[in-house]
Design a protein around this motif. Structure first.
Motif, short mmCIF file in Angstrom:
data_model
loop_
_atom_site.label_atom_id
_atom_site.label_comp_id
_atom_site.label_asym_id
_atom_site.label_seq_id
_atom_site.Cartn_x
_atom_site.Cartn_y
_atom_site.Cartn_z
N GLY A 179 0.79 -1.22 0.00
CA GLY A 179 0.00 0.00 0.00
C GLY A 179 0.82 1.27 0.00
N LEU A 180 2.16 1.16 0.10
CA LEU A 180 3.00 2.36 0.11
C LEU A 180 3.00 3.04 -1.26
N HIS A 206 0.80 -7.74 -4.94
CA HIS A 206 -0.60 -8.13 -4.98
C HIS A 206 -1.42 -7.32 -3.96
N PRO A 207 -2.73 -7.22 -4.18
CA PRO A 207 -3.60 -6.54 -3.21
C PRO A 207 -3.64 -7.29 -1.88
N ALA A 219 -9.10 2.69 14.12
CA ALA A 219 -8.81 1.36 13.60
C ALA A 219 -9.59 1.16 12.30
N ALA A 220 -8.91 0.58 11.31
CA ALA A 220 -9.55 0.44 10.00
C ALA A 220 -9.05 -0.81 9.29
N ILE A 221 -9.86 -1.30 8.37
CA ILE A 221 -9.42 -2.37 7.47
C ILE A 221 -8.79 -1.67 6.27
N ILE A 222 -7.52 -1.86 6.09
CA ILE A 222 -6.80 -1.24 4.98
C ILE A 222 -6.80 -2.20 3.80
N ARG A 223 -7.26 -1.74 2.66
CA ARG A 223 -7.26 -2.56 1.44
C ARG A 223 -6.32 -1.89 0.43
N THR A 224 -5.40 -2.66 -0.10
CA THR A 224 -4.37 -2.09 -0.98
C THR A 224 -4.50 -2.59 -2.42
#
Length: 352
Positions: A179-180, A206-207, A219-224
């Motif tokens: 995700g960077l 990959h994602p 707090a969160a669900i990070i999707r890349t």
């Protein structure tokens, strides 16, 4: 009855931390800094894509502990960049977090006052201010991503990111790297194994979905989306270097086997120089000669450099610190840095 000692039994306190957005509001990205970061990232991608014939050089102190000396170094490096810009892109090494095998100073973010007060909130603010100051000079920055939360606070000021030898195998760091917004260099393992770096490149491309924090600190669900610009950093290991032409060829073949572009960066420090900073110029000279004689996979180098060569212990009386001298790994001094970069520039002017 449920007793309160079922969790957090080894936690002594929890202190509030400003959110990433709070810090961005306090120290906003300036137009000049924005331009520096975006151009630095674009230049790095172009080098990795072979659209830019130059190499990139991640050079600077092993760690930042004195922002005054750090900015002094940055100004010198910016002036040198103007000299060598036709052959090299200089990216200042700005490391705030230091992994420790057991104990020791953990870096500017964790303990900015070097007194074991661990004022992380102050450290994060000081780190962001320093990055802003460097980017305002027009000099792109590089750092090691160690804490997976820090990029939310500082990532908009970074052009290149390293994942260290001890964390390249970490699933957390591979997911974070996906995700960077920067190209990411994955170092080979401390035993010299490049397989874990190649696996990290494949994974981070990959994602992923993982737990993290959002810009408001929730707090969160990070999707890349996945990061297409992962590459290998050869730093030696297992008590031997791996920048020689045979090691380079082995790394090229390993990358080709996985269908990955042959992008290799050599870290002139660590095992490649047997942890002797004064040997770094010899490592770079060897790398430059390989490039001069036709190698196309070597796209960059890393150098640990400071105003004063060597290293020092952190004294009890901080006023006794030697100005511009590392408190972590030993570095080469400024004069030697200039000499090795000018010599490399002269050689690269005549590359095929």
């Amino acid at each position: 009855m449920i007793t309160p000692d079922i969790e957090n039994i080894n936690i002594t306190s929890m202190a509030p931390m400003p959110s990433p957005q709070d810090l961005h509001n306090k120290l906003p990205l300036t137009e000049k800094a924005f331009d520096t970061v975006m151009k630095g990232r674009a230049d790095l991608r172009n080098i990795l894509d072979r659209k830019d014939k130059r190499i990139f050089v991640v050079v600077g102190p092993c760690s930042i502990h004195d922002p005054v000396a750090g900015l002094d170094y940055a100004r010198r490096l910016k002036a040198l960049q103007e000299e060598v810009r036709d052959t090299m892109l200089l990216v200042m090494r700005v490391y705030f977090e230091k992994p420790r095998t057991t104990t020791g100073w953990k870096g500017y973010i964790n303990d900015p006052f070097m007194d074991d007060s661990f004022q992380v909130d102050a450290g994060m603010e000081k780190a962001r201010q320093f990055l802003l100051d460097v980017c305002e000079l027009g000099l792109p920055t590089a750092t090691e991503a160690l804490d997976p939360i820090s990029p939310q606070y500082l990532g908009d000021l970074i052009a290149w990111t390293a994942i260290g030898a001890r964390t390249t195998e970490s699933q957390t760091h591979r997911e974070m790297s996906s995700g960077l917004s920067t190209p990411v260099g994955f170092k080979n393992g401390t035993d010299g194994d490049i397989g874990i770096a190649i696996n990290a490149i494949l994974s981070s491309a990959h994602p992923h979905s993982f737990l993290g924090i959002d810009t408001n600190g929730n707090a969160a669900i990070i999707r890349t989306r996945g990061n297409a610009y992962g590459h290998v950093v050869l730093r030696g290991g297992g008590d031997r270097p791996n920048y020689d032409s045979v090691s380079i060829k082995i790394a090229e073949l390993a990358l080709a086997k996985q269908g990955l572009p042959p992008n290799l960066v050599v870290d002139c420090s660590h095992a490649n120089s047997y942890k002797k900073p004064e040997l770094q110029p010899l490592v770079m000279q060897d790398v430059i000669q390989q490039i001069k004689h036709g190698n196309r996979s070597l796209v960059g180098v890393m150098i640990e450099s400071n105003i004063v060569g060597g290293r020092q212990e952190i004294p009890r009386d901080l006023s006794q610190l030697i100005y511009g001298c590392s408190v972590t790994d030993g570095c080469i001094g400024w004069e030697d840095t200039v000499e090795m970069l000018r010599a490399a520039h002269a050689d690269l002017l005549h590359r095929p």
